[in-house]
Design a protein around this motif. Structure first.
Motif, PDB file in Angstrom:
ATOM      1  N   ALA A  40      -8.402  -0.181 -13.266  1.00 41.90           N
ATOM      2  CA  ALA A  40      -7.443  -1.149 -12.718  1.00 41.90           C
ATOM      3  C   ALA A  40      -7.552  -1.190 -11.199  1.00 41.90           C
ATOM      4  CB  ALA A  40      -6.025  -0.782 -13.153  1.00 41.90           C
ATOM      5  N   ASP A  41      -7.700  -0.024 -10.570  1.00 42.30           N
ATOM      6  CA  ASP A  41      -7.869   0.055  -9.124  1.00 42.30           C
ATOM      7  C   ASP A  41      -9.099  -0.730  -8.683  1.00 42.30           C
ATOM      8  OD1 ASP A  41      -9.438   1.508  -6.832  1.00 42.30           O
ATOM      9  OD2 ASP A  41      -7.353   2.098  -6.511  1.00 42.30           O
ATOM     10  N   GLN A  42     -10.213  -0.504  -9.362  1.00 42.62           N
ATOM     11  CA  GLN A  42     -11.468  -1.180  -9.014  1.00 42.62           C
ATOM     12  C   GLN A  42     -11.375  -2.685  -9.271  1.00 42.62           C
ATOM     13  OE1 GLN A  42     -14.876   0.190 -11.217  1.00 42.62           O
ATOM     14  NE2 GLN A  42     -16.315  -0.643  -9.721  1.00 42.62           N
ATOM     15  N   LEU A  43     -10.737  -3.064 -10.378  1.00 40.19           N
ATOM     16  CA  LEU A  43     -10.585  -4.477 -10.711  1.00 40.19           C
ATOM     17  C   LEU A  43      -9.734  -5.191  -9.661  1.00 40.19           C
ATOM     18  CD1 LEU A  43     -11.489  -6.371 -13.002  1.00 40.19           C
ATOM     19  CD2 LEU A  43      -9.307  -5.898 -14.120  1.00 40.19           C
ATOM     20  N   VAL A  44      -8.627  -4.580  -9.275  1.00 42.49           N
ATOM     21  CA  VAL A  44      -7.761  -5.176  -8.252  1.00 42.49           C
ATOM     22  C   VAL A  44      -8.517  -5.299  -6.931  1.00 42.49           C
ATOM     23  CG1 VAL A  44      -5.724  -4.765  -6.817  1.00 42.49           C
ATOM     24  CG2 VAL A  44      -5.573  -4.502  -9.290  1.00 42.49           C
ATOM     25  N   GLN A  45      -9.250  -4.264  -6.568  1.00 43.21           N
ATOM     26  CA  GLN A  45     -10.007  -4.303  -5.323  1.00 43.21           C
ATOM     27  C   GLN A  45     -11.017  -5.455  -5.330  1.00 43.21           C
ATOM     28  OE1 GLN A  45     -12.110  -0.696  -4.423  1.00 43.21           O
ATOM     29  NE2 GLN A  45     -12.867  -1.462  -2.483  1.00 43.21           N
ATOM     30  N   THR A  46     -11.719  -5.621  -6.438  1.00 41.96           N
ATOM     31  CA  THR A  46     -12.715  -6.686  -6.541  1.00 41.96           C
ATOM     32  C   THR A  46     -12.059  -8.062  -6.480  1.00 41.96           C
ATOM     33  OG1 THR A  46     -14.143  -5.244  -7.849  1.00 41.96           O
ATOM     34  CG2 THR A  46     -14.572  -7.607  -7.979  1.00 41.96           C
ATOM     35  N   PHE A  47     -11.007  -8.261  -7.263  1.00 42.00           N
ATOM     36  CA  PHE A  47     -10.324  -9.558  -7.265  1.00 42.00           C
ATOM     37  C   PHE A  47      -9.675  -9.838  -5.913  1.00 42.00           C
ATOM     38  CE2 PHE A  47     -11.045  -9.823 -11.748  1.00 42.00           C
ATOM     39  CZ  PHE A  47     -10.961 -11.169 -12.037  1.00 42.00           C
ATOM     40  N   PRO A  95       0.745  -6.006  -9.953  1.00 41.57           N
ATOM     41  CA  PRO A  95      -0.552  -5.462 -10.387  1.00 41.57           C
ATOM     42  C   PRO A  95      -1.407  -4.989  -9.215  1.00 41.57           C
ATOM     43  CG  PRO A  95      -0.148  -7.589 -11.418  1.00 41.57           C
ATOM     44  CD  PRO A  95       0.929  -7.380 -10.420  1.00 41.57           C
ATOM     45  N   TRP A  96      -1.274  -5.617  -8.072  1.00 41.32           N
ATOM     46  CA  TRP A  96      -2.068  -5.250  -6.899  1.00 41.32           C
ATOM     47  C   TRP A  96      -1.681  -3.863  -6.387  1.00 41.32           C
ATOM     48  CZ3 TRP A  96      -4.453  -9.007  -8.677  1.00 41.32           C
ATOM     49  CH2 TRP A  96      -5.447  -9.717  -8.011  1.00 41.32           C
ATOM     50  N   PHE A  97      -0.517  -3.360  -6.769  1.00 43.11           N
ATOM     51  CA  PHE A  97      -0.112  -2.017  -6.357  1.00 43.11           C
ATOM     52  C   PHE A  97      -1.009  -0.939  -6.972  1.00 43.11           C
ATOM     53  CE2 PHE A  97       4.354  -3.597  -5.366  1.00 43.11           C
ATOM     54  CZ  PHE A  97       4.144  -3.543  -4.008  1.00 43.11           C
ATOM     55  N   HIS A  98      -1.840  -1.286  -7.947  1.00 42.76           N
ATOM     56  CA  HIS A  98      -2.812  -0.320  -8.472  1.00 42.76           C
ATOM     57  C   HIS A  98      -3.807   0.075  -7.384  1.00 42.76           C
ATOM     58  CE1 HIS A  98      -1.925   0.103 -12.746  1.00 42.76           C
ATOM     59  NE2 HIS A  98      -1.546  -1.169 -12.720  1.00 42.76           N
ATOM     60  N   ASN A  99      -3.934  -0.768  -6.370  1.00 49.00           N
ATOM     61  CA  ASN A  99      -4.813  -0.485  -5.238  1.00 49.00           C
ATOM     62  C   ASN A  99      -3.998  -0.779  -3.970  1.00 49.00           C
ATOM     63  OD1 ASN A  99      -6.756  -1.258  -3.031  1.00 49.00           O
ATOM     64  ND2 ASN A  99      -8.191  -0.495  -4.567  1.00 49.00           N
ATOM     65  N   PRO A 100      -3.424   0.242  -3.331  1.00 46.36           N
ATOM     66  CA  PRO A 100      -2.513   0.009  -2.206  1.00 46.36           C
ATOM     67  C   PRO A 100      -3.130  -0.773  -1.044  1.00 46.36           C
ATOM     68  CG  PRO A 100      -2.400   2.293  -2.940  1.00 46.36           C
ATOM     69  CD  PRO A 100      -3.526   1.654  -3.692  1.00 46.36           C
ATOM     70  N   VAL A 101      -4.399  -0.587  -0.776  1.00 45.64           N
ATOM     71  CA  VAL A 101      -5.031  -1.325   0.324  1.00 45.64           C
ATOM     72  C   VAL A 101      -5.102  -2.813  -0.020  1.00 45.64           C
ATOM     73  CG1 VAL A 101      -7.120  -1.550   1.721  1.00 45.64           C
ATOM     74  CG2 VAL A 101      -6.296   0.720   1.088  1.00 45.64           C
ATOM     75  N   SER A 102      -5.377  -3.132  -1.266  1.00 39.07           N
ATOM     76  CA  SER A 102      -5.389  -4.537  -1.694  1.00 39.07           C
ATOM     77  C   SER A 102      -3.996  -5.140  -1.635  1.00 39.07           C
ATOM     78  CB  SER A 102      -5.951  -4.646  -3.113  1.00 39.07           C
ATOM     79  OG  SER A 102      -7.293  -4.259  -3.136  1.00 39.07           O
ATOM     80  N   ALA A 103      -2.982  -4.355  -2.003  1.00 40.25           N
ATOM     81  CA  ALA A 103      -1.600  -4.837  -1.907  1.00 40.25           C
ATOM     82  C   ALA A 103      -1.235  -5.103  -0.447  1.00 40.25           C
ATOM     83  CB  ALA A 103      -0.645  -3.824  -2.530  1.00 40.25           C
ATOM     84  N   LEU A 130     -11.904   9.847   0.614  1.00 47.30           N
ATOM     85  CA  LEU A 130     -13.044   9.071   1.099  1.00 47.30           C
ATOM     86  C   LEU A 130     -12.938   7.617   0.654  1.00 47.30           C
ATOM     87  CD1 LEU A 130     -15.699   9.127   2.639  1.00 47.30           C
ATOM     88  CD2 LEU A 130     -16.839   9.777   0.519  1.00 47.30           C
ATOM     89  N   ASN A 131     -12.507   7.404  -0.589  1.00 44.72           N
ATOM     90  CA  ASN A 131     -12.353   6.044  -1.115  1.00 44.72           C
ATOM     91  C   ASN A 131     -11.280   5.271  -0.342  1.00 44.72           C
ATOM     92  OD1 ASN A 131     -12.845   3.861  -2.904  1.00 44.72           O
ATOM     93  ND2 ASN A 131     -11.103   4.488  -4.147  1.00 44.72           N
ATOM     94  N   LEU A 132     -10.146   5.913  -0.049  1.00 42.49           N
ATOM     95  CA  LEU A 132      -9.089   5.249   0.709  1.00 42.49           C
ATOM     96  C   LEU A 132      -9.575   4.884   2.111  1.00 42.49           C
ATOM     97  CD1 LEU A 132      -6.131   4.312   0.980  1.00 42.49           C
ATOM     98  CD2 LEU A 132      -5.591   6.632   1.743  1.00 42.49           C
ATOM     99  N   LEU A 133     -10.265   5.791   2.751  1.00 40.59           N
ATOM    100  CA  LEU A 133     -10.781   5.513   4.091  1.00 40.59           C
ATOM    101  C   LEU A 133     -11.817   4.391   4.073  1.00 40.59           C
ATOM    102  CD1 LEU A 133     -11.109   9.157   5.429  1.00 40.59           C
ATOM    103  CD2 LEU A 133      -9.371   7.462   6.047  1.00 40.59           C
ATOM    104  N   ARG A 134     -12.633   4.359   3.033  1.00 41.10           N
ATOM    105  CA  ARG A 134     -13.632   3.292   2.901  1.00 41.10           C
ATOM    106  C   ARG A 134     -12.938   1.939   2.723  1.00 41.10           C
ATOM    107  NH1 ARG A 134     -15.546   0.678  -1.137  1.00 41.10           N
ATOM    108  NH2 ARG A 134     -14.712   2.036  -2.744  1.00 41.10           N
ATOM    109  N   GLN A 135     -11.908   1.910   1.883  1.00 41.86           N
ATOM    110  CA  GLN A 135     -11.179   0.661   1.658  1.00 41.86           C
ATOM    111  C   GLN A 135     -10.456   0.199   2.919  1.00 41.86           C
ATOM    112  OE1 GLN A 135      -8.750   0.430  -1.898  1.00 41.86           O
ATOM    113  NE2 GLN A 135     -10.037   1.981  -2.870  1.00 41.86           N
ATOM    114  N   LEU A 136      -9.880   1.141   3.658  1.00 45.25           N
ATOM    115  CA  LEU A 136      -9.219   0.777   4.912  1.00 45.25           C
ATOM    116  C   LEU A 136     -10.224   0.236   5.922  1.00 45.25           C
ATOM    117  CD1 LEU A 136      -6.666   3.713   5.225  1.00 45.25           C
ATOM    118  CD2 LEU A 136      -6.135   1.287   4.843  1.00 45.25           C
ATOM    119  N   ASP A 137     -11.416   0.812   5.942  1.00 44.07           N
ATOM    120  CA  ASP A 137     -12.474   0.304   6.813  1.00 44.07           C
ATOM    121  C   ASP A 137     -12.853  -1.122   6.431  1.00 44.07           C
ATOM    122  OD1 ASP A 137     -14.550   0.655   8.883  1.00 44.07           O
ATOM    123  OD2 ASP A 137     -15.925   0.551   7.167  1.00 44.07           O
ATOM    124  N   GLN A 138     -12.962  -1.389   5.131  1.00 44.42           N
ATOM    125  CA  GLN A 138     -13.271  -2.742   4.668  1.00 44.42           C
ATOM    126  C   GLN A 138     -12.151  -3.707   5.039  1.00 44.42           C
ATOM    127  OE1 GLN A 138     -13.932  -2.183   0.459  1.00 44.42           O
ATOM    128  NE2 GLN A 138     -16.126  -1.831   0.726  1.00 44.42           N
TER     129      GLN A 138
END
Length: 159
Positions: A40-47, A95-103, A130-138
């Motif tokens: 769900a995290d990956q799906l939200v991030q992609t969408f 649903p976007w709360f599954h990935n806080p950076v996307s939310a 590492l994943n959170l830092l990568r997403q924040l960088d993106q």
């Protein structure tokens, strides 16, 4: 999902109604996301990335821009049901709360700055992975892109 998934989702948005696709996927994530939170995290991030950066979802971005501010909802149990724009934001938000950076990115795009501030405070309390830092960088790169120029200009305005 990482490689061909983005292309397939963009093609689906180009051939189908992107709003309907996003709302349907959001409902599925909301109901089924607890079974596999990593997916769900990956799906939200992609969408989310496609929503904020793709040509095929420009209409959805424009629709989200006209979302009523959360501060205007106080005193009401829910935003008016007739407000299509508000309901799109709300249908995506939970649903976007599954990935806080996307939310956070969704809140920033929809000009929900109070909610974005609260999310940022909660993100600061997380142990950075590492994943959170990568997403924040993106997210920072996305904020520096032309898509978010409106937000950057608003941040320059005096209150």
């Amino acid at each position: 999902l990482e490689n061909r998934g983005r292309l397939m989702i963009r093609l689906l948005c180009g051939h189908l109604n992107p709003r309907r696709l996003y709302v349907t996927v959001a409902k599925v994530i909301l109901h089924e996301g607890s079974k596999d939170p990593d997916f769900a995290d990956q799906l939200v991030q992609t969408f989310s990335w496609i929503l904020l950066a793709s040509v095929e979802t420009k209409g959805l971005r424009e629709e989200l821009l006209s979302t009523d501010s959360i501060s205007e909802w106080t005193g009401r149990a829910q935003p008016e049901a007739s407000s299509r724009n508000t309901s799109l934001f709300l249908e995506l938000l939970e649903p976007w709360f599954h990935n806080p950076v996307s939310a956070l990115a969704l809140c920033l795009w929809a000009q929900q700055y109070e909610l974005a501030t609260e999310l940022t405070a909660r993100l600061a309390a997380f142990e950075p992975t590492l994943n959170l830092l990568r997403q924040l960088d993106q997210l920072v790169h996305l904020l520096e892109s032309p898509v978010f120029s409106r937000l950057r200009l608003q941040l320059l305005e005096p209150r």
